[in-house]
Design an enzyme around this catalytic site. Structure first.
Site, short mmCIF file in Angstrom:
data_model
loop_
_atom_site.label_atom_id
_atom_site.label_comp_id
_atom_site.label_asym_id
_atom_site.label_seq_id
_atom_site.Cartn_x
_atom_site.Cartn_y
_atom_site.Cartn_z
N CYS A 196 16.98 25.95 14.34
CA CYS A 196 17.23 24.78 15.48
C CYS A 196 16.02 25.02 16.58
CB CYS A 196 18.53 24.72 16.17
SG CYS A 196 18.90 25.57 17.35
N ARG A 251 0.74 -1.17 0.03
CA ARG A 251 -0.05 0.14 -0.18
C ARG A 251 0.76 1.20 0.03
NH1 ARG A 251 -2.35 -4.19 -0.75
NH2 ARG A 251 -4.56 -4.43 -0.08
N ASP A 286 15.77 5.22 26.31
CA ASP A 286 14.81 5.78 27.63
C ASP A 286 15.39 4.93 28.59
OD1 ASP A 286 12.71 5.91 29.44
OD2 ASP A 286 11.67 6.55 27.66
N ASN A 336 11.41 16.22 28.94
CA ASN A 336 12.28 17.36 29.70
C ASN A 336 13.02 18.14 28.82
OD1 ASN A 336 15.25 16.44 30.04
ND2 ASN A 336 13.91 14.63 30.12
N CYS A 396 23.18 27.35 16.86
CA CYS A 396 23.30 27.10 15.35
C CYS A 396 23.58 28.62 14.61
CB CYS A 396 22.08 26.72 14.70
SG CYS A 396 20.36 27.71 14.81
N GLY A 443 4.76 8.35 25.84
CA GLY A 443 3.37 8.65 24.94
C GLY A 443 3.50 9.12 23.56
N LYS A 467 11.42 0.22 29.72
CA LYS A 467 10.58 0.72 28.46
C LYS A 467 11.17 0.27 27.17
CE LYS A 467 8.03 4.65 30.66
NZ LYS A 467 7.61 5.90 30.45
N CYS A 526 3.49 15.25 32.63
CA CYS A 526 2.14 14.73 32.89
C CYS A 526 1.78 14.11 34.34
CB CYS A 526 2.38 13.40 31.71
SG CYS A 526 2.57 13.74 29.89
#
Length: 252
Positions: free
Chosen positions: A170, A11, A59, A128, A246, A38, A83, A186
């Site tokens: 940047c 596809r 992570d 963060n 930059c 998330g 994770k 969160c």
């Protein structure tokens, strides 16, 4: 590509903007995803499903029960496990053809530079500012395209920073490090579960476009989502000539 790959990715191949050449570019690509929460969950899932050949997931956290409301790559069976290991299990279940490299660490310094250098595209899916700015500095230094996303409460944002383009800004140009910007999480403020999915999948779409070389990337545009009104806004921005990351000769 073999017959199974031609069928699996048919596809995509049917799309003239992608075709066989574009799909082969995806199969040969390596993407670094910083954060397996998330945003990283849907981003990684769509990149793996789309056929990106190698995904490096970084992570340093473990899966917590509170994550499962929105971090769809993880499950009740992986609560308490790293994770990145949970991500590897989920992604290889989704597409066994994808190579998944788990890095249980908060990337910084030489290790961060090494991983960014090896990647074709970098996704900032962390939570963060310190990590976001470290990833941005590495991407500027090594001229790697960065797809950055964020989400909190009912709001989200995403943009692309690609210093391979001389006029491109940047992350530091847009959100200068050291300014009095409130860092919200969160765990304290809450987040509407589908918002991270909308932003994470948008990050995946931008990464795929960059690899394939199709469409117009979100360079110089900040895409903002108001989830309560379900409205998207696009705000243009330019490079800051005084940027300490930059701008001028300091960024070259």
């Amino acid at each position: 590509m073999n017959d199974d790959q031609l069928l699996r990715y048919s596809r995509h191949i049917l799309l003239p903007e992608i075709g066989v050449e574009g799909q082969e570019a995806l199969l040969g690509a390596k993407v670094l995803i910083v954060g397996a929460g998330g945003l990283g969950s849907p981003a990684a899932m769509y990149l793996a499903a789309a056929g990106v050949g190698s995904l490096v997931i970084a992570d340093d956290d473990d899966v917590d029960l509170t994550n499962l409301q929105r971090q769809i790559l993880h499950s009740a069976e992986t609560v308490g496990r790293p994770k990145v290991e949970s991500a590897r299990i989920g992604l290889q279940r989704l597409n066994p053809l994808a190579e998944v490299v788990p890095l249980q660490a908060r990337l910084d310094g030489d290790v961060l530079d090494e991983q960014v250098a090896a990647a074709d595209v970098v996704l900032d899916c962390c939570d963060n500012f310190a990590t976001r700015h470290a990833v941005n500095r590495a991407c500027v230094k090594l001229r790697k395209p960065l797809v950055s996303g964020a989400a909190i409460r009912f709001d989200g944002q995403v943009s692309v920073f690609d210093l391979r383009r001389p006029e491109a800004a940047c992350y530091h140009c847009l959100f200068p490090e050291g300014e009095d910007i409130e860092e919200v999480r969160c765990a304290v403020m809450g987040v509407f579960a589908p918002i991270v999915g909308l932003i994470g999948t948008t990050q995946a779409a931008e990464a795929l476009k960059l690899i394939i070389g199709c469409g117009t990337p979100l360079v110089g545009r900040l895409l903002l989502l108001d989830g309560l009104a379900m409205e998207w806004r696009s705000i243009g921005f330019g490079r800051d000539p005084g940027c300490t990351v930059c701008g001028g000769e300091s960024g070259s």
